[in-house]
Design an enzyme around this catalytic site. Structure first.
Site, short mmCIF file in Angstrom:
data_model
loop_
_atom_site.label_atom_id
_atom_site.label_comp_id
_atom_site.label_asym_id
_atom_site.label_seq_id
_atom_site.Cartn_x
_atom_site.Cartn_y
_atom_site.Cartn_z
N HIS A 159 0.82 -1.21 0.00
CA HIS A 159 0.00 0.00 0.00
C HIS A 159 0.85 1.26 0.00
CE1 HIS A 159 -3.31 -2.59 2.10
NE2 HIS A 159 -3.21 -2.86 0.81
N GLU A 210 -3.55 -6.43 -9.44
CA GLU A 210 -2.19 -6.18 -8.97
C GLU A 210 -1.24 -7.16 -9.67
OE1 GLU A 210 -2.27 -6.24 -4.68
OE2 GLU A 210 -4.03 -4.96 -4.63
N GLU A 260 -3.55 -13.66 -3.52
CA GLU A 260 -2.66 -12.50 -3.53
C GLU A 260 -1.38 -12.75 -2.74
OE1 GLU A 260 -2.99 -7.73 -2.42
OE2 GLU A 260 -4.58 -9.11 -1.82
#
Length: 394
Positions: A231, A261, A349
């Protein structure tokens, strides 16, 4: 001269909603069933996620409290006068405005909508100690009950309309990723890549959802050392040949979290970078195969840990292996025993971060959106992953 503590302000017609009336009424019916099970007379939601989920209204706080009161007959959002009629136009239900002319007029609105003396469902995980004290003072004879766990469970399984909405935004995230790739070149600033991607997504949202509010769509694009966190904000650092890159596209329409992503490299990658990237992609591919009904989140995490352990990389893992989409409920870690079920929408992820100074330094992360089906999962992400596709920049 003064203004009233609260007021109604119907300014213009209702906006075109994100979801159908049947969808919203279905959500409220399930909520009222949960309220009945906990013997709750009225619920006061204060979080972005629950107000958005039950009212289709996403507030902008700027230091002011907001709310949504749901009883067995009505649902009414509480908003500040600074927002004018926008909350009323967006809310599925009624809207009550409080003014700033006296302190704590928000709680005057709460008292107006909730009869003191019953059981009131609130979100214990969202109210600060001060907010809780003020609410108790406003409703001194009421019993406050934590409704947050029950409504989180209701949000975890998505409806067909929610899944269609997420799928539509996943397609736009893929467009944002393509725009990132288009903009990457040595000498280009991270900010320029991010701006190009965000503009592409916003323009497409405006084209296909002309009645949507154009807010909260953005791109994080990191390079080099800036890839070490998932982030990390965009900077003006300029891309260099051989840089590891991290692409993160978020077309967030109506408060629904959707993301793409990917790990990329600018023009070239060292052998060690390629080795680490391929291992992370192996974890990524294995994880997608494990997403299925009946699978337990903690078991998925433990199985993927074994791959990292095989390559002595587990200590470089950054966080859990995924989370939900739409209006969020996080899971997919070793400490989460949630069992996946059809209608849940989750990410796969995996991420590892190799510290600066070590061969292959940087953050590696891949991310797909998966709908749990009756017999496995359906992948909503179309953007390719891995070294065979994402060494970019000419």
């Amino acid at each position: 001269m003064t203004q009233p503590d609260t007021l109604r302000f119907a300014n213009g017609d209702k906006a075109q909603p994100t979801f159908s009336r049947a969808e919203m009424e279905g959500r409220l019916a399930k909520l009222r069933g949960a309220m009945q099970a906990q013997r709750i007379d009225a619920a006061l939601f204060t979080s972005h996620h629950n107000i958005n989920y039950y009212a289709d209204f996403l507030y902008c706080a700027f230091g002011r409290p907001y709310g949504l009161v749901v009883d067995f007959d009505t649902q009414t959002s509480i908003s500040a006068k600074i927002d004018g009629g926008q909350p009323g136009r967006r809310t599925f239900g009624e809207n009550l405005i409080y003014t700033d002319w006296q302190r704590d007029n928000y709680h005057q609105a709460v008292r107006q909508l909730i009869k003191d003396g019953g059981a009131v469902g609130v979100e214990f995980d969202h109210l600060s100690a001060q907010a809780m004290d003020k609410l108790k003072a406003a409703l001194p004879n009421s019993r406050l009950v934590d409704i947050a766990p029950a409504v989180m469970a209701l949000r975890m399984v998505k409806s067909e309309e929610e899944i269609a909405h997420i799928a539509a935004m996943a397609r736009i995230a893929d467009l944002g990723g393509a725009a990132c790739v288009e903009a990457v070149a040595p000498g280009v600033g991270e900010h320029e890549v991010a701006l190009h991607s965000t503009a592409a997504m916003v323009r497409e949202i405006a084209r296909v959802r002309p009645h949507a509010e154009l807010m909260d769509t953005w791109t994080w694009f990191q390079s080099g050392v800036n890839t070490d966190g998932a982030h990390n904000p965009v900077t003006s650092r300029r891309i260099e040949r051989g840089d590891i890159l991290s692409l993160n596209c978020f077309p967030m329409v109506a408060g629904y979290y959707v993301a793409l992503e990917r790990t990329l490299f600018c023009q070239s990658a060292t052998d060690e970078h390629l080795r680490l990237w391929e291992i992370n992609c192996r974890v990524f591919d294995a994880g997608k195969k494990l997403i299925a009904p009946g699978a337990k989140c903690c078991d998925i995490a433990e199985a993927l840990n074994e791959i990292y352990l095989e390559h002595d990389l587990l200590q470089y893992r950054s966080f859990g292996y995924g989370h939900s989409f739409g209006v969020l409920c996080h899971y997919l870690r070793e400490d989460i025993d949630t069992v996946l079920a059809p209608g849940m929408v989750v990410s796969m992820e995996p991420m590892i971060t190799i510290p600066e100074g070590m061969p292959g330094a940087g953050g590696y992360r891949e991310h797909d959106i998966l709908v749990v089906t009756d017999d496995g999962n359906r992948n909503l992400t179309g953007f390719p992953a891995g070294p065979g596709h994402n060494i970019v920049g000419g």
